[in-house]
Design an enzyme around this catalytic site. Structure first.
Site, PDB file in Angstrom:
ATOM      1  N   ASP A 306     -12.013  -9.050  -5.471  1.00  0.00           N
ATOM      2  CA  ASP A 306     -11.535  -8.232  -6.584  1.00  0.00           C
ATOM      3  C   ASP A 306     -11.245  -6.843  -6.016  1.00  0.00           C
ATOM      4  O   ASP A 306     -12.148  -6.156  -5.529  1.00  0.00           O
ATOM      5  CB  ASP A 306     -12.613  -8.164  -7.667  1.00  0.00           C
ATOM      6  CG  ASP A 306     -12.172  -7.371  -8.886  1.00  0.00           C
ATOM      7  OD1 ASP A 306     -11.276  -6.519  -8.763  1.00  0.00           O
ATOM      8  OD2 ASP A 306     -12.738  -7.607  -9.972  1.00  0.00           O
ATOM      9  N   ASP A 321       0.209  -3.258  -6.139  1.00  0.00           N
ATOM     10  CA  ASP A 321       1.180  -4.059  -6.888  1.00  0.00           C
ATOM     11  C   ASP A 321       0.417  -4.621  -8.080  1.00  0.00           C
ATOM     12  O   ASP A 321      -0.079  -5.742  -8.055  1.00  0.00           O
ATOM     13  CB  ASP A 321       1.729  -5.175  -5.995  1.00  0.00           C
ATOM     14  CG  ASP A 321       2.841  -5.969  -6.661  1.00  0.00           C
ATOM     15  OD1 ASP A 321       3.234  -5.614  -7.791  1.00  0.00           O
ATOM     16  OD2 ASP A 321       3.308  -6.953  -6.066  1.00  0.00           O
ATOM     17  N   CYS A 374       6.074  -4.757 -12.150  1.00  0.00           N
ATOM     18  CA  CYS A 374       7.330  -5.386 -12.567  1.00  0.00           C
ATOM     19  C   CYS A 374       7.418  -5.362 -14.093  1.00  0.00           C
ATOM     20  O   CYS A 374       7.769  -6.352 -14.732  1.00  0.00           O
ATOM     21  CB  CYS A 374       7.451  -6.809 -12.026  1.00  0.00           C
ATOM     22  SG  CYS A 374       6.050  -7.888 -12.414  1.00  0.00           S
TER      23      CYS A 374
END
Length: 453
Positions: A306, A321, A374
């Site tokens: 994690d 990201d 994104c």
């Protein structure tokens, strides 16, 4: 259409493909299962292995076309059905949508689309009684649907209303409508190549984008395309390929890639000479990352952890990201539009802020932090960075220059952050236009910054 002579399903070409497509479509719309989860990995549809590569590609395109044009399909079918879609037979619903999608947007003869949809419902106990209805409605669809589509084309029905409202508020109505139109097209295949991009563009019958991505319309199994087996390229949307470039020359530098799988950005950094530590919490996704790097003959230290809790570094650079609503990827992942809800944003924003705060602690003084999502939602992009900068006096923005994004200044905000929109990169051929919606910002840690003890 007269009732078809019964032929066992195994003898009807194309029926197995449509049956699996209907199963997967039902999984998305009625069981809220992600499309990718049903196509690959341990939870994939068990019958996929019975399909040829060609039929598997067709099945994927069938499902994606329905999901990409779902709002329009529902409108058209509601106009052609006196009592609406049958609520007691999901297979009848999916057969109607799959049949209509083929008639309206795919290169499938109308008679084949109708016949296979009728057979699809005939083979289902609950839906069989709707075979005549499916036959009649799809025949009407072939004759009457296109004017019905034209009537609502300006309403952007294929983007959920809550999402369209947000886009209009943030980007303005004209841009929001242009984004919705761009999302209605099947996306091209974008590749990041190891070298001589112009030559690969020619070999793959595509073109070289200003940002360095090779874009092609070639279809079929990716594994059979020239250069795949040799590890000369990997699939990566042009928008997704931009953030890793913001580190500049990374040769010999240590970079942590947080939430790294499936590894496109890790591959970019490793190919450029960085010493990459790729961190992801999913063992299955890390295994896929390692497989991808192996095919590409690239190396990175892949860690299952994690990222918020992981201890490592310090690093010259950190790439975050971050998990997000992925609303910028609806061209390639049209199920996202119908599985995500506005309430999902708040929970993800909390995770994104924790990842950013962790990334700061992993950086060396003078190091570079690149954050990307994104998502087209400002809470997951511009507002996340603004909040970090407000609370971290040792971090400052390092604006991205147009030269770093192929000279395309429209891909940058006034603050020098990347903000690509699906309607960017227009092209005379709409099949070669567009880009995923991405946000990316580059920050630098003060050389004098010291961690609190």
């Amino acid at each position: 259409m007269s009732p078809s002579r019964f032929v066992p399903p195994s003898e009807v070409p194309g029926l197995a493909t449509r049956r699996i497509a209907a199963d997967i479509l039902d999984g998305v719309l009625h069981k809220r299962r992600m499309l990718d989860d049903q196509l690959d990995g341990a939870a994939a549809h068990p019958a996929l292995r019975t399909l040829s590569d060609r039929d598997r590609a067709l099945m994927r395109r069938l499902v994606a076309t329905v999901l990409r044009r779902l709002g329009t399909l529902r409108h058209v079918l509601s106009q052609l059905l006196d009592k609406g879609l049958p609520s007691d037979a999901p297979r009848a619903q999916s057969a109607l949508m799959i049949g209509a999608a083929q008639i309206l947007w795919m290169d499938v003869p109308d008679h084949a689309a109708v016949d296979l949809s009728v057979r699809l419902v005939q083979a289902d106990r609950r839906a069989a009684r709707y075979a005549g209805l499916v036959n009649a409605v799809l025949r009407r669809c072939a004759r009457e649907a296109r004017p019905l589509i034209a009537e609502v084309e300006s309403q952007s029905l294929d983007v959920p209303a809550w999402l369209m409202t947000r886009w209009i508020a943030h980007y303005g109505e004209d841009t929001a409508r242009a984004m919705a139109r761009a999302l209605s097209h099947e996306p091209p295949l974008d590749l990041t190549v190891k070298g001589d991009a112009a030559a690969w563009a020619s070999r793959l019958h595509g073109e070289l984008l200003p940002t360095g991505t090779v874009r092609t319309l070639l279809q079929g199994p990716i594994t059979l395309l020239p250069g795949f087996t040799e590890g000369q390229w990997w699939v990566q949307d042009a928008g997704a390929a931009l953030p890793a470039k913001l580190f500049g020359d990374v040769k010999g530098r240590t970079i942590a890639d947080l939430c790294a799988a499936p590894g496109g950005k890790t591959a970019q950094l490793a190919h450029a000479g960085a010493l990459v530590t790729a961190v992801d919490r999913s063992p299955a996704r890390v295994a896929r990352l390692r497989d991808n790097l192996s095919r590409l003959s690239l190396t990175a230290d892949a860690v299952v952890a994690d990222a918020v809790e992981w201890q490592g570094g310090p690093f010259d650079g950190v790439l975050v990201d971050a998990p997000c609503t992925a609303t910028g990827t609806l061209r390639r992942h049209p199920d996202v539009a119908w599985l995500k809800q506005e309430a999902d944003i708040a929970a993800l924003v909390g995770l994104q802020r924790r990842l950013l705060q962790k990334a700061v602690t992993l950086l060396k003084p003078g190091g570079t932090l690149v954050y990307c999502t994104c998502s087209l939602e400002p809470e997951e992009g511009e507002q996340a960075i603004a909040a970090l900068l407000a609370g971290e006096s040792g971090m400052s923005r390092s604006p991205v220059e147009p030269s770093e994004v192929g000279g395309r200044a429209e891909l940058l905000t006034a603050l020098g952050e990347i903000r690509t929109l699906p309607c960017h990169l227009p092209h005379a051929d709409p099949r070669l236009a567009g880009i995923d919606g991405f946000y990316a910002a580059r920050l630098v840690k003060s050389p004098a910054s010291q961690e609190m003890t």
